[in-house]
Structure formats: C-alpha cells, structure tokens
Design an enzyme around this catalytic site. Structure first.
Site, PDB file in Angstrom:
ATOM      1  N   GLY A 114       0.840  -1.197   0.000  1.00  0.00           N
ATOM      2  CA  GLY A 114       0.000   0.000   0.000  1.00  0.00           C
ATOM      3  C   GLY A 114       0.872   1.242   0.000  1.00  0.00           C
ATOM      4  N   THR A 148       2.089   5.180  -0.278  1.00  0.00           N
ATOM      5  CA  THR A 148       1.891   6.153  -1.347  1.00  0.00           C
ATOM      6  C   THR A 148       1.932   5.502  -2.719  1.00  0.00           C
ATOM      7  OG1 THR A 148       2.852   7.903   0.035  1.00  0.00           O
ATOM      8  CG2 THR A 148       2.736   8.306  -2.326  1.00  0.00           C
ATOM      9  N   ALA A 149       2.948   4.659  -2.973  1.00  0.00           N
ATOM     10  CA  ALA A 149       3.097   4.042  -4.295  1.00  0.00           C
ATOM     11  C   ALA A 149       1.921   3.128  -4.617  1.00  0.00           C
ATOM     12  CB  ALA A 149       4.408   3.258  -4.361  1.00  0.00           C
ATOM     13  N   GLU A 197       6.089  14.539   3.009  1.00  0.00           N
ATOM     14  CA  GLU A 197       6.588  14.594   1.645  1.00  0.00           C
ATOM     15  C   GLU A 197       6.557  15.998   1.057  1.00  0.00           C
ATOM     16  OE1 GLU A 197       7.971  12.463  -0.263  1.00  0.00           O
ATOM     17  OE2 GLU A 197       7.465  10.459   0.440  1.00  0.00           O
ATOM     18  N   ALA A 198       7.688  16.372   0.473  1.00  0.00           N
ATOM     19  CA  ALA A 198       7.737  17.533  -0.413  1.00  0.00           C
ATOM     20  C   ALA A 198       7.670  17.006  -1.838  1.00  0.00           C
ATOM     21  CB  ALA A 198       9.019  18.324  -0.180  1.00  0.00           C
ATOM     22  N   LYS A 257       4.225  24.967  -2.202  1.00  0.00           N
ATOM     23  CA  LYS A 257       5.674  24.920  -2.360  1.00  0.00           C
ATOM     24  C   LYS A 257       6.071  25.566  -3.680  1.00  0.00           C
ATOM     25  CE  LYS A 257       9.541  21.695  -2.905  1.00  0.00           C
ATOM     26  NZ  LYS A 257       9.929  20.270  -3.010  1.00  0.00           N
ATOM     27  N   THR A 306      12.032  14.072  -5.454  1.00  0.00           N
ATOM     28  CA  THR A 306      11.690  13.318  -6.661  1.00  0.00           C
ATOM     29  C   THR A 306      10.986  11.991  -6.395  1.00  0.00           C
ATOM     30  OG1 THR A 306      13.963  12.460  -6.632  1.00  0.00           O
ATOM     31  CG2 THR A 306      13.495  14.304  -8.103  1.00  0.00           C
TER      32      THR A 306
END
Length: 502
Positions: free
Chosen positions: A14, A16-17, A50-51, A79, A346
């Site tokens: 599960g 984020t990805a 996360e950025a 951002k 990234t």
C-alpha cells in the site's frame, strides 16, 4: 465489437506508491483492469512528510481530485521551490524555483542576457531577483498563478508539502470508491510459472492464494517481487551518492510556514525542513561512512526549531535502481524500483512517472516485449537524469571543511554529467531534453547558485543595446517585486483556501 477481457492487476503493498497506482488504474483504465491491493498493517510506510514537484498537480487533476479538499485532508502547504543553504560555500544561499527566470526572447534564454551584462561589467541584480517564484518565496507570499500567459504572474508553478501518512489513506478511499479490492495480509510466498517464469500468484500468511495477470511491486525497499522473487539486479550508485541514512523527527513550527522546502548542508550530508500546516518535518540525510547515526541524530535534535513531536527514527537506504523496472509480468513502482535521496523531492514524481508509463503501455495478453522495453527505457532515463542532477549539487561545491565534502567535491562523476558541466562552463548552455523532469531553469539555478560560472554566453544575446537591456531588466524586477509584495501571506492563503481538517 467484443469487449477485451479485464486484466487482473495485483498491487503488492500500500503506502503512497500502492494507492497512487490503484487509484490511477481504476480512474484511467476502469474497463481494462480489475485491481486487487494487498497490504499489511504490520509493515509501516517510509513517508516522513513529503515535499513534491509540480507534476503532482497534473496527476491529481487526472484523478478528479479537488485541490483544496486534498490539501485540507493532508494538512498541506504550497511549495514554490527549494531553498539551498551552505552548498557552494558556507553562507551561500539560493532557491531552485518552480518557474522561469525572467523572459527570454525567441530561442535565447533570459539568463544569457543576464550573463552578457555581467560579462560587460553592468551591475545587474542576482538572477533570482528576476524570478516570480523566488521573490514570492523570499517574501513568504503565495497566490495561484495568473492564467494569462502574457502576465508575468503566470511564470511560476507550484507543488505541495503534505503529510505522507495522510496522502495514502486519502487515495485509498478514492480507489475503493472506484472498485479497488483490498486484502489485509502478509505475503509469505510468490508462485512462479515453471514454463514462462511469470508470477502466477502470491500466497498470504493465512493461506490465501491471490492470482493475477499483472503484478505491481509496491513493497518498498523489501522489493518482494522484482527483487526477491525475480532476482532483478540492482545498480548501486553509492560511489556518486554516498548518503545511505536519514534520521527524521517532526517538531512544532516556530519559524513560520514557508512556501518552500529548506535544504541546509551539514557536516556529512544535508538537513531538510518541510513546513506543513500542523507541524514541521525535519531530517538529516547523511553518509554512515562519514558520521555515526548517534552523531547525526544529536546534530538533528540540536538544529530543529521547535519542541519535538516524536522521537527520532532512522531510515537506511542505498542509492540506485533496478536494471529493469518491468520484468516478466511484474512492474516495480516506487522504492522497489529504486531510490534517490529526497534532495530534489523526486520520490513521488518517480512513482507518478512509472504509473504514467504503465497506463500508456498497459499490456494486452500476452505482454509484448516492445512494451516492456519502452517502459524500461523511459524509467531508466528518468532515474539516470535525476541521478546526474543530484550529483551536481555535491560535486559543484567549493567546500573543503569536512571529509564528506572533500570526497564529493573531488570524486569522479558520470560522463553524462561531465558533458553537461563543460557545456555550461563554456557558454552557459543547458542541455535541453524532450523527456525528463528538470528543465533549463532548474539546472541554471543549481549551476549559478553553486558558483559554476560560464566563461562566455550565447552571442545572440548581443543583439539588444546594452542600456536598453539593463533598463528592461530593472523594469522586470520592479514588476515582479510589486506583484509579489501585494500577494497574500502564505499562511493567510492557506487559512482561506484550504484550512486543515481537524
């Protein structure tokens, strides 16, 4: 016309990805595939706050996600770029903006005119003074970009800083509404076809056997499918990117909710500062060859701005990528595919790039070699170009105050980066690509911000009269400064546009 049979997609993992993949497949290919996601609550997610890069806006829009609703749910902030401190020399500071520097004329980029005036001894301002995003960031301002392309206020872009532990549940709710099936469980076996070598099924600890046609490996660093089951080799890039640890710790915000991510160079790596609506994320990315985990933890604890909210936790990793990210009937997305430190935010972009390529090349049975090969070409290119961009930050330094900075300053670099550096040093020219995440302004910001000074410039920049060019630049700066100064403060914009959910 006969309907094509649905492809049974099994997403392993599960986070984020996994949930980005599930939500995208169910949104963009609803009639072509079923999606069954397997995850275990016993296994935590890596996310520490996360950025992101501006590309995530397009991803969310394609999924029909309302921006304000998403930002409220994930306690997000805006951002405008990344603020680098102490990278070229101690005391240096520059912003990598999401947007352009000034406005070019025809095929000649704005920075070429700026370089010309510098070479002629004209006292022009620093380049960031001609960037809308940089000036907004320095003033702590934010507003949405203008929609008129002729408006200077349209020359910036933006991304988000959000709580990664809230983004995945947000996408899970979306994916499940769209028909994604979720199974809680821990995978204990992967069944391979004795004939083709394809994955046939995964087996859970409770005995469940889940079969599929296409398996998406979102199992993170564990890389259960593509690494452990299929044995795809890993390219180790630690000779160029020696950082292999990060210690992370959130704290209360006391220095303001800035519309940018802070990246501060440290003795043996660098420290991030990511301001969210409810807290600030902090971390020290470092190399275990140059500093111990204990010393890095102490340095982080001493540097954070406010009261810690949680104990420090250490993440261990290795820079590099799989030789191939699509092998047999398995596609690796996220950390199972590779890892590049979050210096330029990234991680989520690479997930998004893999999902985009998968949707465009989504297979029909049997899977074609040409589809696999094109997917791997695209993903390898993304990783390799980001790798070069990250190495640039370390190699283009004048620092010699610690063994870490001595090493990265003097290390050998990939030929692909050496060629880019030589081209810029000669005439300020930036290699332009049709594919890849970082465009000209990104490279220019880091080159000049870290004292890579061109010997010359594009001779076409000699066309305008010098005095008229200098006056035009000063007028442009005045316009940018005036527009930015009249924008809302970042915190005020957040309160009005997307106040966080309780």
């Amino acid at each position: 016309m006969l309907a094509l049979p649905q492809t049974r997609v099994v997403v392993v993992g599960g986070g984020t990805a996994g949930w980005m993949t599930a939500a995208a497949l169910r949104t963009l290919l609803p009639g072509r595939c079923s999606v069954h996601l397997i995850e275990s609550q016993e296994i935590g997610i890596v996310g520490v706050g996360e950025a992101t890069l501006p590309h995530i806006r397009g991803f969310n829009e394609r999924l029909g996600i309302d921006e304000a609703d998403f930002m409220k749910a994930t306690k997000a902030t805006f951002k405008l770029g990344i603020d680098f401190e102490n990278w070229g020399r101690i005391g240096d500071r520059y912003i990598h903006p999401f947007g352009t520097f000034g406005r070019g004329q025809g095929e000649v980029d704005f920075h070429q005119y700026w370089l010309r005036l510098r070479h002629e001894g004209v006292n022009v301002r620093e380049l960031e003074q001609y960037s809308m995003a940089c000036m907004m960031a320095r003033l702590g301002k934010f507003d949405l970009p203008a929609t008129d392309p002729d408006d200077i206020a349209s020359t910036f872009n933006y991304a988000y800083q959000f709580d990664a532990t809230l983004y995945a549940p947000y996408l899970r709710a979306l994916a499940e509404r769209l028909g994604c099936r979720r199974t809680e469980g821990r995978i204990v076996d992967v069944e391979l076809s004795g004939e083709s070598g394809d994955i046939e099924a995964v087996v859970l600890a409770d005995g469940q056997r889940i079969a599929g046609d296409l398996f998406i490996d979102c199992s993170g660093f564990a890389s259960l499918l593509i690494g452990k089951a299929l044995g795809e080799p890993f390219q180790d890039w630690s000779k160029w990117l020696p950082n292999d640890r990060a210690v992370a710790m959130p704290c209360q915000t006391t220095h303001g909710i800035t519309p940018y991510t802070g990246v501060i160079a440290m003795e043996a790596g660098w420290r991030w500062r990511i301001p969210l609506q409810h807290r600030t994320g902090n971390g020290y990315v470092h190399s275990s060859a140059f500093i111990s985990e204990e010393a890095a933890t102490d340095a982080l604890v001493q540097s954070v701005e406010g009261e810690p909210i949680a104990d420090p936790r250490v993440l261990r990793f290795r820079a590099g990528r799989r030789e191939r990210s699509w092998v047999k009937n398995c596609v690796a997305v996220g950390l199972s595919s590779g890892f590049l430190e979050p210096l330029e935010s990234t991680s989520i972009y690479l997930i998004q790039a893999a999902i985009t390529a998968l949707v465009e090349l989504f297979p029909e049975n049997p899977i074609g070699d040409s589809d696999r090969d094109e997917f791997n070409r695209v993903i390898d290119l993304e990783y390799d170009r980001i790798r070069d961009f990250l190495i640039l930050h370390y190699h283009a330094t004048e620092r010699s105050d610690s063994p870490f900075w001595d090493y990265v300053r003097t290390m050998g670099i990939p030929d692909t980066l050496a060629e880019k550096l030589e081209l810029f040093r000669r005439r300020g020219r930036v290699v332009k690509y049709r594919e890849g995440v970082f465009l000209e302004a990104s490279w220019i910001a880091v080159y000049l911000g870290q004292r890579v000074t061109p010997q010359g410039y594009d001779l076409r920049a000699d066309m305008p009269p010098r005095d008229a060019l200098a006056r035009g630049m000063e007028t442009l700066h005045g316009q940018i400064q005036t527009i930015a100064a009249h924008m809302p403060d970042h915190a005020a914009m957040l309160s009005r546009y997307c106040p966080m959910a309780a």
